[in-house]
Design an enzyme around this catalytic site. Structure first.
Site, PDB file in Angstrom:
ATOM      1  CD  GLU A 210      -3.052  -1.044   0.428  1.00 28.78           C
ATOM      2  OE1 GLU A 210      -3.270   0.051  -0.110  1.00 28.78           O
ATOM      3  OE2 GLU A 210      -3.760  -2.046   0.225  1.00 28.78           O
ATOM      4  CB  CYS A 244      -1.619   7.551   1.508  1.00 24.62           C
ATOM      5  SG  CYS A 244      -3.085   6.735   2.116  1.00 24.62           S
TER       6      CYS A 244
HETATM    7  P1  NAD Z   1       8.144   4.773   5.111  1.00 23.74           P
HETATM    8  O1  NAD Z   1       8.159   3.963   3.892  1.00 23.74           O
HETATM    9  O2  NAD Z   1       9.288   5.671   5.385  1.00 23.74           O
HETATM   10  O3  NAD Z   1       8.009   3.840   6.404  1.00 23.74           O
HETATM   11  C1  NAD Z   1       6.954   2.902   6.570  1.00 23.74           C
HETATM   12  C2  NAD Z   1       7.416   1.780   7.501  1.00 23.74           C
HETATM   13  O4  NAD Z   1       8.480   1.083   6.876  1.00 23.74           O
HETATM   14  C3  NAD Z   1       7.920   2.239   8.861  1.00 23.74           C
HETATM   15  O5  NAD Z   1       7.388   1.384   9.864  1.00 23.74           O
HETATM   16  C4  NAD Z   1       9.433   2.069   8.751  1.00 23.74           C
HETATM   17  O6  NAD Z   1      10.051   1.757   9.979  1.00 23.74           O
HETATM   18  C5  NAD Z   1       9.543   0.897   7.793  1.00 23.74           C
HETATM   19  N1  NAD Z   1      10.806   0.851   7.041  1.00 23.74           N
HETATM   20  C6  NAD Z   1      11.634   1.871   6.744  1.00 23.74           C
HETATM   21  N2  NAD Z   1      12.691   1.426   6.035  1.00 23.74           N
HETATM   22  C7  NAD Z   1      12.538   0.079   5.873  1.00 23.74           C
HETATM   23  C8  NAD Z   1      13.280  -0.965   5.248  1.00 23.74           C
HETATM   24  N3  NAD Z   1      14.424  -0.703   4.634  1.00 23.74           N
HETATM   25  N4  NAD Z   1      12.787  -2.214   5.266  1.00 23.74           N
HETATM   26  C9  NAD Z   1      11.616  -2.490   5.875  1.00 23.74           C
HETATM   27  N5  NAD Z   1      10.864  -1.540   6.498  1.00 23.74           N
HETATM   28  C10 NAD Z   1      11.313  -0.280   6.508  1.00 23.74           C
HETATM   29  O7  NAD Z   1       6.772   5.593   5.068  1.00 23.74           O
HETATM   30  P2  NAD Z   1       6.243   6.678   6.085  1.00 23.74           P
HETATM   31  O8  NAD Z   1       7.061   7.929   5.966  1.00 23.74           O
HETATM   32  O9  NAD Z   1       6.043   6.104   7.445  1.00 23.74           O
HETATM   33  O10 NAD Z   1       4.788   6.932   5.477  1.00 23.74           O
HETATM   34  C11 NAD Z   1       4.552   7.812   4.442  1.00 23.74           C
HETATM   35  C12 NAD Z   1       4.378   7.123   3.112  1.00 23.74           C
HETATM   36  O11 NAD Z   1       3.421   6.087   3.202  1.00 23.74           O
HETATM   37  C13 NAD Z   1       3.838   8.054   2.040  1.00 23.74           C
HETATM   38  O12 NAD Z   1       4.502   7.795   0.833  1.00 23.74           O
HETATM   39  C14 NAD Z   1       2.384   7.676   1.935  1.00 23.74           C
HETATM   40  O13 NAD Z   1       1.782   7.953   0.702  1.00 23.74           O
HETATM   41  C15 NAD Z   1       2.432   6.218   2.190  1.00 23.74           C
HETATM   42  N6  NAD Z   1       1.156   5.761   2.696  1.00 23.74           N
HETATM   43  C16 NAD Z   1       0.412   4.914   1.931  1.00 23.74           C
HETATM   44  C17 NAD Z   1      -0.825   4.505   2.414  1.00 23.74           C
HETATM   45  C18 NAD Z   1      -1.701   3.551   1.643  1.00 23.74           C
HETATM   46  O14 NAD Z   1      -2.615   3.025   2.245  1.00 23.74           O
HETATM   47  N7  NAD Z   1      -1.481   3.309   0.364  1.00 23.74           N
HETATM   48  C19 NAD Z   1      -1.257   4.923   3.646  1.00 23.74           C
HETATM   49  C20 NAD Z   1      -0.471   5.792   4.384  1.00 23.74           C
HETATM   50  C21 NAD Z   1       0.740   6.189   3.906  1.00 23.74           C
END
Ligand code: NAD
Length: 457
Positions: A210, A244
């Protein structure tokens, strides 16, 4: 680092023991989850507020309430969702019974982002539990208060061999992704989504991604501009613009652009007053890094309203920007903050091209009273999901599945789709020993071939 493998080993043994196969067991766990939310509503509201000053109303409506509705729906329907489904039998398999058994994947991993720290951690979990999986949940490190509260509440109520919250950052998440889970559900950025998919590919672990992206909002000249502006302003600035599926930018037909800009300016005042910094309803930016990134976008175009910032509190005013070109940095990556560029278009074809020249969006919104315009957009633009004449509110309907397409991700959830997302469909044919129709067995001859051709033609 804590011994993550030990938690997964315990969950694997627990899953194999078969307890989660029982529908009663799943319903009891869903009720426990609901009880956590109901009994700790104020605590959770307070923790989210500490993390980014989100109002009680928004935390309830956009997080706690949505999870509770999804739990209620799952409790009511899980028994029928999990039932074996008979399918019809073609003549080639006559006589036989054919059916689909829905089974849990097994041990699921859920990785959540920070922007809806309760909703995006617990809503996938509802699907995981309803479908009969165990789960390890890794909430975001950027909402330390909410994530710690979730960890505490879940460990107080659930056995860790069934459900465990792991606090940590990218390091822990990355280590988890490399372990032998049966399913991964990831919500977050496209950048991290690619890393997760690469790691999952090593073990061929199935996954749902997502992700985010730039969700466009189209305003056609036939739209009621006042209502459109109000609904766009709400969808853009709810959660401080950190959603998002928020409208990332607006494409408005040039002949009504000036009027639309006036309407959206007025809507922002209606929502947050003349000084949004003083409004208790307007959240702050989650981190210094995001604050810096967003502040850097404020130098582009002509600011119609907003533009004020306060680094101490990470406040960025609800901002609308005009005179933006498609090549400006604000049009490159997802904005994910309270900044709304508004661009004009001459024809619907130009509007469609602008969107189709970019990666396929997670959401799309179109405001119009013209059925032909609506049909044209639906036919020629691919997007995850969206709304006509509203923004974001489509997420309140658990009969609508939610997910991206292309760069905005794949797989979907919410309501029954969550149950399906965490389930494998096992297709089975069952035959009696008699009769044993001889036609498929060698030695083959023309007679058999001609008969088969007649049946399969
Ligand atoms: P992010 O990708 O930075 O982090 C998300 C999660 O991934 C966190 O728990 C983080 O600890 C983990 N993570 C970070 N690096 C990782 C790695 N190398 N391997 C595995 N896990 C890792 O995202 P964010 O800043 O927390 O959220 C914002 C983003 O999420 C935006 O791009 C937004 O559009 C998207 N988003 C999408 C939805 C959806 O439902 N499609 C919903 C909310 C947010």
């Amino acid at each position: 680092m804590i011994d993550l493998q030990a938690y997964l080993n315990k969950q694997r043994a627990f899953f194999r023991a078969g307890k989660t196969k029982s529908i009663d067991y799943r319903i009891r766990q869903l009720k426990k989850l609901k009880k956590i939310l109901v009994d700790n509503e104020q605590l959770l509201i307070d923790e989210v507020h500490k993390d980014f000053r989100k109002s009680a109303f928004e935390t309830y409506v956009t997080e706690i309430g949505l999870v509770i509705t999804d739990i209620n729906f799952a409790i009511k329907n899980v028994e029928s969702w999990a039932k074996q489904k008979p399918v019809s039998t073609p003549i080639v398999n006559f006589p036989s019974k054919n059916f689909i058994i829905t089974e849990p994947y097994g041990n699921a991993l859920i990785i959540a982002p920070w922007n809806y720290p309760i909703l995006l951690a617990l809503q996938p979990l509802v699907g995981a539990i309803a479908a009969g999986n165990t789960a390890i949940l890794k909430p975001s490190e950027l909402t330390p208060n909410t994530s710690a509260a979730l960890e505490q509440l879940i460990s107080d109520s659930f056995d860790e061999e069934f459900l465990k919250v792991i606090l940590g950052s990218a390091e822990e998440a990355s280590a988890l992704v490399k372990m032998d889970f049966d399913f991964i559900f990831f919500t977050g950025s496209t950048r991290v989504g690619k890393i997760i998919m690469r790691d999952a590919a090593e073990r061929l672990t199935p996954l749902t991604l997502e992700l985010g992206g730039k969700s466009p909002c189209i305003v056609d000249k036939s739209a009621n501009l006042e209502v459109s502006a109000k609904r766009i302003a709400w969808g853009k600035f709810v959660n401080g613009g950190q959603t998002c599926v928020a409208p990332d930018y607006v494409l408005v037909e040039k002949s009504v652009k000036k009027e639309f800009l006036e309407c959206i300016k007025a809507s922002i005042i209606q929502l947050y007053g003349d000084e949004p910094e003083q409004s208790p309803d307007f959240p702050r930016i989650i981190s210094d890094a995001h604050f810096e990134r967003l502040s850097g976008l404020l130098g582009e175009g002509k600011i119609i309203t907003g533009g004020q910032t306060n680094p101490q509190t990470r406040y960025i005013a609800p901002t609308v920007i005009d005179e933006i070109s498609l090549d400006d940095p604000v049009m490159e990556d997802e904005i994910f903050g309270p900044i709304l560029p508004v661009l004009g278009y001459e024809s619907i074809d130009e509007c469609v091209s602008i969107i189709n020249d970019r990666p396929r969006p997670l959401a799309l919104y179109v405001f119009t009273s013209d059925q032909e315009i609506e049909n044209h957009i639906m036919k020629f633009i691919s997007f995850g999901g969206g709304a006509v004449n509203d923004t974001i509110a489509q997420l309140g309907n658990h009969h609508l599945s939610f997910g991206g397409v292309g760069a905005s991700g794949f797989g979907s959830y919410h309501g029954k789709a969550s149950f399906d997302c965490f389930s494998h469909q096992k297709s089975v044919m069952k035959k009696p020993f008699w009769p044993d129709v001889p036609i498929r067995y060698a030695p083959y001859d023309d007679l058999k071939l001609n008969l088969v051709k007649k049946v399969l033609k």
